[in-house]
Scaffold this active site. Sequence first.
Site, mmCIF file in Angstrom:
data_model
loop_
_atom_site.group_PDB
_atom_site.id
_atom_site.type_symbol
_atom_site.label_atom_id
_atom_site.label_comp_id
_atom_site.label_asym_id
_atom_site.label_seq_id
_atom_site.Cartn_x
_atom_site.Cartn_y
_atom_site.Cartn_z
ATOM 1 C CB SER A 125 38.697 69.968 22.942
ATOM 2 O OG SER A 125 37.683 70.617 22.207
ATOM 3 C CE1 TYR A 150 34.727 67.366 23.549
ATOM 4 C CE2 TYR A 150 35.490 65.142 24.051
ATOM 5 C CZ TYR A 150 35.670 66.375 23.426
ATOM 6 O OH TYR A 150 36.805 66.596 22.695
ATOM 7 C CE LYS A 154 39.008 65.594 25.201
ATOM 8 N NZ LYS A 154 40.037 64.537 25.116
HETATM 9 C C1 WQD Z 1 30.671 72.823 13.410
HETATM 10 C C2 WQD Z 1 29.618 73.807 12.911
HETATM 11 C C3 WQD Z 1 27.414 73.400 13.743
HETATM 12 C C4 WQD Z 1 26.796 69.573 11.715
HETATM 13 C C5 WQD Z 1 32.669 69.641 18.025
HETATM 14 C C6 WQD Z 1 33.023 69.427 19.458
HETATM 15 C C7 WQD Z 1 34.480 69.720 19.652
HETATM 16 C C8 WQD Z 1 35.282 68.869 18.711
HETATM 17 C C9 WQD Z 1 34.886 69.161 17.277
HETATM 18 C C10 WQD Z 1 35.915 66.809 19.774
HETATM 19 C C11 WQD Z 1 28.642 74.232 14.006
HETATM 20 C C12 WQD Z 1 27.472 73.213 12.229
HETATM 21 C C13 WQD Z 1 27.360 70.763 12.175
HETATM 22 C C14 WQD Z 1 25.679 69.634 10.849
HETATM 23 C C15 WQD Z 1 25.757 72.041 10.920
HETATM 24 N N1 WQD Z 1 35.063 67.501 18.991
HETATM 25 N N2 WQD Z 1 26.861 71.959 11.777
HETATM 26 N N3 WQD Z 1 25.201 70.874 10.482
HETATM 27 O O1 WQD Z 1 30.451 71.606 17.385
HETATM 28 O O2 WQD Z 1 32.345 73.101 16.532
HETATM 29 O O3 WQD Z 1 32.880 70.992 17.717
HETATM 30 O O4 WQD Z 1 33.472 68.862 17.187
HETATM 31 O O5 WQD Z 1 36.933 67.227 20.269
HETATM 32 O O6 WQD Z 1 34.827 69.434 20.978
HETATM 33 O O7 WQD Z 1 32.281 70.344 20.239
HETATM 34 O O8 WQD Z 1 31.922 70.884 15.444
HETATM 35 O O9 WQD Z 1 31.432 69.892 13.262
HETATM 36 O O10 WQD Z 1 29.760 69.545 15.150
HETATM 37 O O11 WQD Z 1 29.966 71.773 14.082
HETATM 38 O O12 WQD Z 1 25.305 73.154 10.591
HETATM 39 O O13 WQD Z 1 25.102 68.602 10.404
HETATM 40 O O14 WQD Z 1 28.843 73.175 11.909
HETATM 41 O O15 WQD Z 1 26.205 74.076 14.111
HETATM 42 O O16 WQD Z 1 28.309 75.582 13.795
HETATM 43 P P1 WQD Z 1 31.808 71.742 16.790
HETATM 44 P P2 WQD Z 1 30.742 70.431 14.457
#
Ligand code: WQD
Length: 338
Positions: A125, A150, A154
């Site tokens: 990741s 997590y 990785k």
């Molecule tokens: C993306 C953006 C949030 C939800 C994570 C893991 C990564 C991978 C993918 C496993 C951020 C914003 C989110 C919400 C929001 N997982 N957001 N409201 O955090 O980039 O990555 O998932 O492999 O390892 O870290 O993805 O989709 O959670 O967030 O504003 O209800 O959307 O703040 O900026 P992230 P995400």
Amino acid sequence: MQILVTGGLGFIGSHTVVELQAKGFEVVVIDDCSNADEKVLDGIEKISGKKPIFEKLDLKDRGKVEDFFHRYPDVEGVIHFAASKAVGESVEKPLLYYENNIGTLVYILKELSKKNKASFIFSSSCTVYGQADKMPITEDAPVKEAESPYGNTKQIGEEIISDTCKVTPNLNAIALRYFNPMGAHPSAEIGELPIGVPQNLVPFITRTGVGLRKELSVFGDDYPTEDGTCIRDYIYVVDLAKAHVVALERLLASKNPKNYEVFNVGTGKGSSVLEVIGSFEKVYGKKLNYRIVGRRQGDITTAYADTTKANNELGWKSIYSLDDAMESAWKWEQKIRN
Ligand code: WQD
């Protein structure tokens, strides 16, 4: 020859099984069904006309892993998705994450090391980069202090594979560093099925769209970006699945100059949270109900991939746009809600 896909009932795993079967591979799926339903096999069969061999197994049980490889001597390649992946949960239950994500990796590598030749694809990741200093992010960007257990699993996983490959010439491995996977198969027969409250942005958007969630909370619009919201590289899950098949074929054909390689798998394009919402509103046909709230602890500001290495060396490139991926996500959400 057979290919083992661990976690093959999961979001990225199931889409990869479909792409493997489309290329004529014989696939064996292991899944403990802790975060996926056996019914996903029916969706895979509907798409590819073939159901993979399925074994419901807990890979934390070393004896079961040894027994599996004893019963399946023709497994020449493994694509290893099986892992726990909720960042927040990993902070509360670190040992569950270290046991599940590291222990199972070690047991599988031990079995593969016994083979004359083995090919191994690891689900890594972009989280290993933390907040990278330079955009777009290249594979030689420094791996930073993990933000969560997590993310640490990785990083540790990559080091375990690298150390093992150094002393196991017959083991060939590739770590694929995913950026942000999203969307669903165009047939809407398989897709993302987060259990409970979705942590990730896109499923939260589509569930708000379909009325399952009242409103989307946007975690902060005071970041140093154009519109103040975080930027990520959202990659269509079908593009991502195809990258796994290309990587596996590279190893099976011994086209890899080194027996451990790392590739970023993203689109190379960054999109802000508000841009992702905008993409959804295009397919939704109306405004999404969202509210700007405080920042989420642990979020980085910006991450998007430099995909030069995957394009030039792996010979893979993403072909679908954010809008294509969003259209599939919305079609899937509506399908599972009806
Ligand atoms: C993306 C953006 C949030 C939800 C994570 C893991 C990564 C991978 C993918 C496993 C951020 C914003 C989110 C919400 C929001 N997982 N957001 N409201 O955090 O980039 O990555 O998932 O492999 O390892 O870290 O993805 O989709 O959670 O967030 O504003 O209800 O959307 O703040 O900026 P992230 P995400």
